[in-house]
Every structure is written in C-alpha cells, then in structure tokens.
Design a protein around this motif. Structure first.
Motif, PDB file in Angstrom:
ATOM      1  N   LYS A  75      -1.615   5.900  -6.008  1.00  0.00           N
ATOM      2  CA  LYS A  75      -2.517   6.731  -5.214  1.00  0.00           C
ATOM      3  C   LYS A  75      -2.269   6.439  -3.730  1.00  0.00           C
ATOM      4  O   LYS A  75      -2.094   5.277  -3.345  1.00  0.00           O
ATOM      5  CB  LYS A  75      -3.977   6.456  -5.568  1.00  0.00           C
ATOM      6  CG  LYS A  75      -4.354   6.862  -6.985  1.00  0.00           C
ATOM      7  CD  LYS A  75      -5.836   6.623  -7.253  1.00  0.00           C
ATOM      8  CE  LYS A  75      -6.219   7.055  -8.658  1.00  0.00           C
ATOM      9  NZ  LYS A  75      -7.672   6.825  -8.938  1.00  0.00           N
ATOM     10  N   ILE A  76      -2.258   7.494  -2.929  1.00  0.00           N
ATOM     11  CA  ILE A  76      -2.040   7.339  -1.492  1.00  0.00           C
ATOM     12  C   ILE A  76      -3.120   6.437  -0.891  1.00  0.00           C
ATOM     13  O   ILE A  76      -4.307   6.563  -1.212  1.00  0.00           O
ATOM     14  CB  ILE A  76      -2.058   8.709  -0.782  1.00  0.00           C
ATOM     15  CG1 ILE A  76      -1.029   9.653  -1.397  1.00  0.00           C
ATOM     16  CG2 ILE A  76      -1.801   8.541   0.709  1.00  0.00           C
ATOM     17  CD1 ILE A  76       0.399   9.190  -1.269  1.00  0.00           C
ATOM     18  N   ASP A  77      -2.706   5.529  -0.014  1.00  0.00           N
ATOM     19  CA  ASP A  77      -3.581   4.574   0.678  1.00  0.00           C
ATOM     20  C   ASP A  77      -4.199   3.523  -0.245  1.00  0.00           C
ATOM     21  O   ASP A  77      -5.098   2.789   0.171  1.00  0.00           O
ATOM     22  CB  ASP A  77      -4.710   5.305   1.428  1.00  0.00           C
ATOM     23  CG  ASP A  77      -4.185   6.115   2.601  1.00  0.00           C
ATOM     24  OD1 ASP A  77      -3.187   5.688   3.212  1.00  0.00           O
ATOM     25  OD2 ASP A  77      -4.765   7.179   2.894  1.00  0.00           O
ATOM     26  N   LYS A 109       0.845  -1.196   0.000  1.00  0.00           N
ATOM     27  CA  LYS A 109       0.000   0.000   0.000  1.00  0.00           C
ATOM     28  C   LYS A 109       0.881   1.248   0.000  1.00  0.00           C
ATOM     29  O   LYS A 109       1.894   1.309   0.703  1.00  0.00           O
ATOM     30  CB  LYS A 109      -0.909   0.003   1.240  1.00  0.00           C
ATOM     31  CG  LYS A 109      -1.873   1.192   1.293  1.00  0.00           C
ATOM     32  CD  LYS A 109      -2.828   1.071   2.476  1.00  0.00           C
ATOM     33  CE  LYS A 109      -2.132   1.308   3.790  1.00  0.00           C
ATOM     34  NZ  LYS A 109      -3.078   1.387   4.923  1.00  0.00           N
ATOM     35  N   VAL A 110       0.490   2.223  -0.776  1.00  0.00           N
ATOM     36  CA  VAL A 110       1.248   3.477  -0.852  1.00  0.00           C
ATOM     37  C   VAL A 110       0.912   4.335   0.366  1.00  0.00           C
ATOM     38  O   VAL A 110      -0.238   4.737   0.553  1.00  0.00           O
ATOM     39  CB  VAL A 110       0.916   4.256  -2.146  1.00  0.00           C
ATOM     40  CG1 VAL A 110       1.748   5.540  -2.209  1.00  0.00           C
ATOM     41  CG2 VAL A 110       1.162   3.389  -3.367  1.00  0.00           C
ATOM     42  N   LEU A 111       1.906   4.619   1.196  1.00  0.00           N
ATOM     43  CA  LEU A 111       1.683   5.449   2.381  1.00  0.00           C
ATOM     44  C   LEU A 111       1.851   6.931   2.082  1.00  0.00           C
ATOM     45  O   LEU A 111       1.102   7.765   2.568  1.00  0.00           O
ATOM     46  CB  LEU A 111       2.649   5.038   3.501  1.00  0.00           C
ATOM     47  CG  LEU A 111       2.495   3.625   4.063  1.00  0.00           C
ATOM     48  CD1 LEU A 111       3.460   3.424   5.226  1.00  0.00           C
ATOM     49  CD2 LEU A 111       1.058   3.377   4.524  1.00  0.00           C
ATOM     50  N   ARG A 112       2.853   7.263   1.260  1.00  0.00           N
ATOM     51  CA  ARG A 112       3.073   8.660   0.896  1.00  0.00           C
ATOM     52  C   ARG A 112       3.989   8.746  -0.307  1.00  0.00           C
ATOM     53  O   ARG A 112       4.680   7.795  -0.654  1.00  0.00           O
ATOM     54  CB  ARG A 112       3.660   9.454   2.058  1.00  0.00           C
ATOM     55  CG  ARG A 112       5.006   8.980   2.562  1.00  0.00           C
ATOM     56  CD  ARG A 112       5.452   9.796   3.763  1.00  0.00           C
ATOM     57  NE  ARG A 112       5.654  11.201   3.404  1.00  0.00           N
ATOM     58  CZ  ARG A 112       5.598  12.201   4.274  1.00  0.00           C
ATOM     59  NH1 ARG A 112       5.341  11.949   5.546  1.00  0.00           N
ATOM     60  NH2 ARG A 112       5.804  13.446   3.897  1.00  0.00           N
ATOM     61  N   ILE A 113       3.982   9.910  -0.952  1.00  0.00           N
ATOM     62  CA  ILE A 113       4.851  10.176  -2.092  1.00  0.00           C
ATOM     63  C   ILE A 113       5.536  11.511  -1.850  1.00  0.00           C
ATOM     64  O   ILE A 113       4.873  12.528  -1.637  1.00  0.00           O
ATOM     65  CB  ILE A 113       4.064  10.229  -3.418  1.00  0.00           C
ATOM     66  CG1 ILE A 113       3.410   8.862  -3.697  1.00  0.00           C
ATOM     67  CG2 ILE A 113       4.985  10.624  -4.574  1.00  0.00           C
ATOM     68  CD1 ILE A 113       2.502   8.856  -4.916  1.00  0.00           C
ATOM     69  N   ASP A 114       6.864  11.503  -1.842  1.00  0.00           N
ATOM     70  CA  ASP A 114       7.651  12.713  -1.650  1.00  0.00           C
ATOM     71  C   ASP A 114       8.571  12.890  -2.853  1.00  0.00           C
ATOM     72  O   ASP A 114       9.531  12.129  -3.020  1.00  0.00           O
ATOM     73  CB  ASP A 114       8.494  12.639  -0.372  1.00  0.00           C
ATOM     74  CG  ASP A 114       7.627  12.561   0.880  1.00  0.00           C
ATOM     75  OD1 ASP A 114       6.773  13.442   1.049  1.00  0.00           O
ATOM     76  OD2 ASP A 114       7.810  11.616   1.672  1.00  0.00           O
ATOM     77  N   GLY A 115       8.274  13.883  -3.682  1.00  0.00           N
ATOM     78  CA  GLY A 115       9.088  14.093  -4.874  1.00  0.00           C
ATOM     79  C   GLY A 115       8.999  12.897  -5.795  1.00  0.00           C
ATOM     80  O   GLY A 115       7.922  12.567  -6.294  1.00  0.00           O
ATOM     81  N   VAL A 116      10.139  12.207  -6.002  1.00  0.00           N
ATOM     82  CA  VAL A 116      10.133  11.024  -6.858  1.00  0.00           C
ATOM     83  C   VAL A 116      10.245   9.740  -6.028  1.00  0.00           C
ATOM     84  O   VAL A 116      10.552   8.675  -6.549  1.00  0.00           O
ATOM     85  CB  VAL A 116      11.286  11.072  -7.891  1.00  0.00           C
ATOM     86  CG1 VAL A 116      11.087  12.222  -8.853  1.00  0.00           C
ATOM     87  CG2 VAL A 116      12.647  11.154  -7.207  1.00  0.00           C
TER      88      VAL A 116
END
Length: 206
Positions: A40-42, A8-15
């Motif tokens: 996508k987050i979450d 699961k995607v927790l967060r995206i910072d830059g690349v």
C-alpha cells in the motif's frame, strides 16, 4: 548483494514498486502482481530481494515470501526462462499451484502464463520436476505452508535464513530448519537460531 528491504512504499508503477528505506534512499523493485497486491502506498513494507548485477545495470526483484523468491531463482535457471517470464509465472500462479502443476505434469495448465507456449510449458515440467520436489513435503504441501506461525517479516527468521544460505545451504532447507528451531525455542536470538539449525543439520535433520 541486497537480500531484503524494509521501508515505505512511495509509489507503484506497473510491476515496479519504489521503496524508500530508512536511509532515505529509494529502490525500484520489480515484483510479481501477487506480491504487489499486498503493498500500500505510504505504508511500511518488507520484501525479500533477488539482486541481479549486469554490466549495464543492477536490477532488484522483490517477493512477499522467501518461498516465492526460491521459486523465482529455480525458474530463471530453466533454459529460455528469464526474469520477466518468471515474474509472469508468479503473477499467474501461487507457489502451491505452480508446484502442484509441475509435479503432476500438467503442462497444459501452464500455457495460461503470458509468453508461455506448449514447448516452454513442457520444458518447465521436465526441467523443474525434480527441483520442485524439494518444495513439497510428504503430503504435497509447499514450504510456504510449512512456515506456519513464523512470520516472513520476523527479523530473526529472515536474518537466520539469509545467514544459512550465505553459508551454502539451499534456501528451502534453510527455511525448514530455522522454522523447526523457532518452533521449539521461539525466544532464541538470531545467532542462537543459526547455531541450533546447524546442529540439527549435523545430526541428520532430526
């Protein structure tokens, strides 16, 4: 070595995406913009991984398709091209677009990539032209197109390709033969896919 991550995607910072896997561990993965845009987050995700082990760090690079990862691996073998520039290439061009530019020797079009000047653009064409012929079929389509109806997130597909590459076969060849086997017999198990693919190769790819 880590070859893929599902979680699961927790967060995206830059690349960089932080992906939490089922064990509760989160991995930081550097990705091209084209792949990050699909996350996508979450939300659940699946990414192919290129795992780099250095003396001072371990770095994960993630890709939405196995073909992107293959191109990344080809790019970082070019003199003067590191992971950062390889990600810039994949953020600027699709696999098809980049392969087409190289095969048609359109070095000037590659200068739009951040950090790529005239000399580097020419080097990319010279050093990759023969390598990238393996990414194209007779009609000029890349392996990304040839995957057809086989989903890149299919466990059997990705596991079979990973096993083939571990046996020493080129990644783009592994994609080709696994896809061929699944097209003819879509209900096979991962082990059966591998056996069939090896059989096809032993018969000359027919």
């Amino acid at each position: 070595m880590i070859g893929s991550l599902r979680g699961k995607v927790l967060r995206i910072d830059g690349v960089t995406a932080l992906i939490e896997v089922s064990s509760g561990v989160g991995y930081e993965v550097d990705m091209p913009v084209s792949s990050l845009s699909e996350l996508k987050i979450d939300a659940p995700c699946f990414v192919y991984i290129h795992h780099v082990v250095r003396e001072d760090a371990q770095v994960l690079f993630g890709f939405s398709t196995i073909t992107q990862r293959s191109l990344f691996r080809a790019l970082i073998k070019v003199n003067g091209v590191g992971p950062k520039m390889a990600l810039a290439v994949l953020s600027t061009f699709s696999v098809d677009e980049f392969v087409s530019s190289v095969l048609q020797e359109k070095a000037s079009s590659l200068e739009q990539i951040p950090g790529v000047g005239k000399k580097t653009a020419s080097r990319l064409v010279v050093e990759l032209k023969d390598t990238l012929k393996n990414f194209a079929n007779d009609s000029g389509q890349s392996l990304q197109s040839k995957q057809g109806d086989v989903s890149s997130s299919d466990d059997r597909f990705s596991d079979a390709v990973a096993a083939m590459t571990a046996l020493g076969y080129k990644e783009n060849d592994s994609v080709k033969y696994v896809k061929l086997v699944l097209k003819e017999e879509p209900s096979l198990s991962t082990q059966q896919i591998i056996v069939k693919a090896l059989s096809v190769i032993s018969k000359g790819g027919r």
